[in-house]
Design a protein around this motif. Sequence first.
Motif, PDB file in Angstrom:
ATOM      1  N   LEU A  46       0.751  -1.584   0.208  1.00 46.16           N
ATOM      2  CA  LEU A  46      -0.380   0.167  -0.016  1.00 46.16           C
ATOM      3  C   LEU A  46       0.745   1.751   0.095  1.00 46.16           C
ATOM      4  O   LEU A  46       0.496   2.207  -0.643  1.00 46.16           O
ATOM      5  CB  LEU A  46      -1.132  -0.135   1.022  1.00 46.16           C
ATOM      6  CG  LEU A  46      -1.819   1.264   1.449  1.00 46.16           C
ATOM      7  CD1 LEU A  46      -2.861   1.039   0.628  1.00 46.16           C
ATOM      8  CD2 LEU A  46      -3.063   1.297   2.616  1.00 46.16           C
ATOM      9  N   ASP A  47       1.740   1.468   1.340  1.00 47.69           N
ATOM     10  CA  ASP A  47       2.820   2.284   0.792  1.00 47.69           C
ATOM     11  C   ASP A  47       3.049   2.699  -0.191  1.00 47.69           C
ATOM     12  O   ASP A  47       3.138   3.872  -1.024  1.00 47.69           O
ATOM     13  CB  ASP A  47       4.142   2.256   1.809  1.00 47.69           C
ATOM     14  CG  ASP A  47       4.900   3.676   2.083  1.00 47.69           C
ATOM     15  OD1 ASP A  47       4.640   4.446   2.436  1.00 47.69           O
ATOM     16  OD2 ASP A  47       5.763   2.714   1.790  1.00 47.69           O
ATOM     17  N   GLY A  48       3.589   1.456  -1.108  1.00 47.93           N
ATOM     18  CA  GLY A  48       4.120   1.951  -2.154  1.00 47.93           C
ATOM     19  C   GLY A  48       2.762   2.303  -3.588  1.00 47.93           C
ATOM     20  O   GLY A  48       3.993   3.378  -4.340  1.00 47.93           O
ATOM     21  N   LYS A  49       1.844   1.909  -3.849  1.00 50.95           N
ATOM     22  CA  LYS A  49       1.064   2.777  -4.123  1.00 50.95           C
ATOM     23  C   LYS A  49       0.831   3.830  -4.107  1.00 50.95           C
ATOM     24  O   LYS A  49      -0.345   4.488  -5.128  1.00 50.95           O
ATOM     25  CB  LYS A  49      -0.379   1.228  -4.442  1.00 50.95           C
ATOM     26  CG  LYS A  49       0.009   0.493  -4.909  1.00 50.95           C
ATOM     27  CD  LYS A  49      -1.513  -0.572  -4.977  1.00 50.95           C
ATOM     28  CE  LYS A  49      -1.288  -1.829  -5.472  1.00 50.95           C
ATOM     29  NZ  LYS A  49      -2.029  -3.301  -5.481  1.00 50.95           N
ATOM     30  N   VAL A  50       0.677   3.700  -2.528  1.00 58.28           N
ATOM     31  CA  VAL A  50       0.605   5.294  -2.734  1.00 58.28           C
ATOM     32  C   VAL A  50       1.909   6.457  -2.746  1.00 58.28           C
ATOM     33  O   VAL A  50       1.526   7.259  -2.964  1.00 58.28           O
ATOM     34  CB  VAL A  50       0.633   5.457  -0.958  1.00 58.28           C
ATOM     35  CG1 VAL A  50       0.349   7.168  -0.106  1.00 58.28           C
ATOM     36  CG2 VAL A  50      -0.853   5.200  -0.116  1.00 58.28           C
ATOM     37  N   ARG A  51       2.895   5.704  -2.314  1.00 60.17           N
ATOM     38  CA  ARG A  51       4.075   7.195  -3.168  1.00 60.17           C
ATOM     39  C   ARG A  51       3.723   7.050  -4.991  1.00 60.17           C
ATOM     40  O   ARG A  51       4.124   7.143  -5.121  1.00 60.17           O
ATOM     41  CB  ARG A  51       4.828   6.107  -2.919  1.00 60.17           C
ATOM     42  CG  ARG A  51       5.743   5.915  -1.767  1.00 60.17           C
ATOM     43  CD  ARG A  51       6.551   5.366  -1.169  1.00 60.17           C
ATOM     44  NE  ARG A  51       7.116   5.324   0.174  1.00 60.17           N
ATOM     45  CZ  ARG A  51       7.843   6.182   0.600  1.00 60.17           C
ATOM     46  NH1 ARG A  51       8.865   7.046   0.398  1.00 60.17           N
ATOM     47  NH2 ARG A  51       8.180   5.765   1.637  1.00 60.17           N
ATOM     48  N   GLU A  52       3.165   5.682  -5.462  1.00 57.09           N
ATOM     49  CA  GLU A  52       3.297   5.951  -7.135  1.00 57.09           C
ATOM     50  C   GLU A  52       2.276   7.104  -7.380  1.00 57.09           C
ATOM     51  O   GLU A  52       2.467   7.816  -8.240  1.00 57.09           O
ATOM     52  CB  GLU A  52       3.117   4.501  -7.868  1.00 57.09           C
ATOM     53  CG  GLU A  52       3.161   4.510  -8.491  1.00 57.09           C
ATOM     54  CD  GLU A  52       2.849   3.199  -9.220  1.00 57.09           C
ATOM     55  OE1 GLU A  52       1.478   3.146 -10.130  1.00 57.09           O
ATOM     56  OE2 GLU A  52       2.835   1.340  -8.977  1.00 57.09           O
ATOM     57  N   ALA A  53       1.341   6.547  -6.852  1.00 51.73           N
ATOM     58  CA  ALA A  53       0.060   7.896  -6.968  1.00 51.73           C
ATOM     59  C   ALA A  53       0.617   8.862  -6.424  1.00 51.73           C
ATOM     60  O   ALA A  53       0.236  10.420  -7.351  1.00 51.73           O
ATOM     61  CB  ALA A  53      -1.231   7.318  -6.134  1.00 51.73           C
ATOM     62  N   ALA A  54       1.180   9.477  -5.667  1.00 50.63           N
ATOM     63  CA  ALA A  54       1.514  10.976  -4.818  1.00 50.63           C
ATOM     64  C   ALA A  54       2.600  11.457  -6.094  1.00 50.63           C
ATOM     65  O   ALA A  54       2.314  12.313  -7.139  1.00 50.63           O
ATOM     66  CB  ALA A  54       1.914  10.745  -4.102  1.00 50.63           C
ATOM     67  N   GLU A  55       3.394   9.831  -6.535  1.00 48.02           N
ATOM     68  CA  GLU A  55       4.307  10.748  -7.638  1.00 48.02           C
ATOM     69  C   GLU A  55       3.752  11.287  -8.880  1.00 48.02           C
ATOM     70  O   GLU A  55       3.553  11.963  -9.823  1.00 48.02           O
ATOM     71  CB  GLU A  55       5.504  10.074  -7.745  1.00 48.02           C
ATOM     72  CG  GLU A  55       6.854   9.739  -6.980  1.00 48.02           C
ATOM     73  CD  GLU A  55       7.226   8.442  -7.510  1.00 48.02           C
ATOM     74  OE1 GLU A  55       7.026   7.579  -8.538  1.00 48.02           O
ATOM     75  OE2 GLU A  55       8.477   8.022  -6.215  1.00 48.02           O
ATOM     76  N   ASP A  56       2.492   9.978  -9.553  1.00 48.51           N
ATOM     77  CA  ASP A  56       1.676  10.391 -10.177  1.00 48.51           C
ATOM     78  C   ASP A  56       0.563  11.781 -10.652  1.00 48.51           C
ATOM     79  O   ASP A  56       1.064  12.708 -11.301  1.00 48.51           O
ATOM     80  CB  ASP A  56       0.968   9.446 -11.063  1.00 48.51           C
ATOM     81  CG  ASP A  56       1.693   7.848 -11.538  1.00 48.51           C
ATOM     82  OD1 ASP A  56       2.404   8.519 -11.420  1.00 48.51           O
ATOM     83  OD2 ASP A  56       0.910   7.182 -10.839  1.00 48.51           O
TER      84      ASP A  56
END
Length: 96
Positions: A46-56
């Motif tokens: 989830l942390d990885g997905k949140v980071r990815e969403a934040a970067e996007d």
Amino acid sequence: MSAIVGTISEVSEITTGIAAAVEQQGAATQEIARNVQAAAERTGELDGKVREAAEDTRDQASNLRGAADDLTENAVSLRDRVDAFVAKMRREGEAA
């Protein structure tokens, strides 16, 4: 002698009960450890997905900012052209 045998039998039963409880406690502890590990893995995912969403989101915001800057430049250029056109028409109107 029968009292000793009875006591030994009673201690044996208690020891068996304690051993069973310890085994159950160990199984419960292992299950908790597995659940904690699974939760940690899911949290990492989830942390990885949140980071990815934040970067996007950051990238999209940057793109939007660039588009807004371009639109501002175009609006200023259009305003300058319109002002120049209006001024020219006034001059030509006054000259006529």
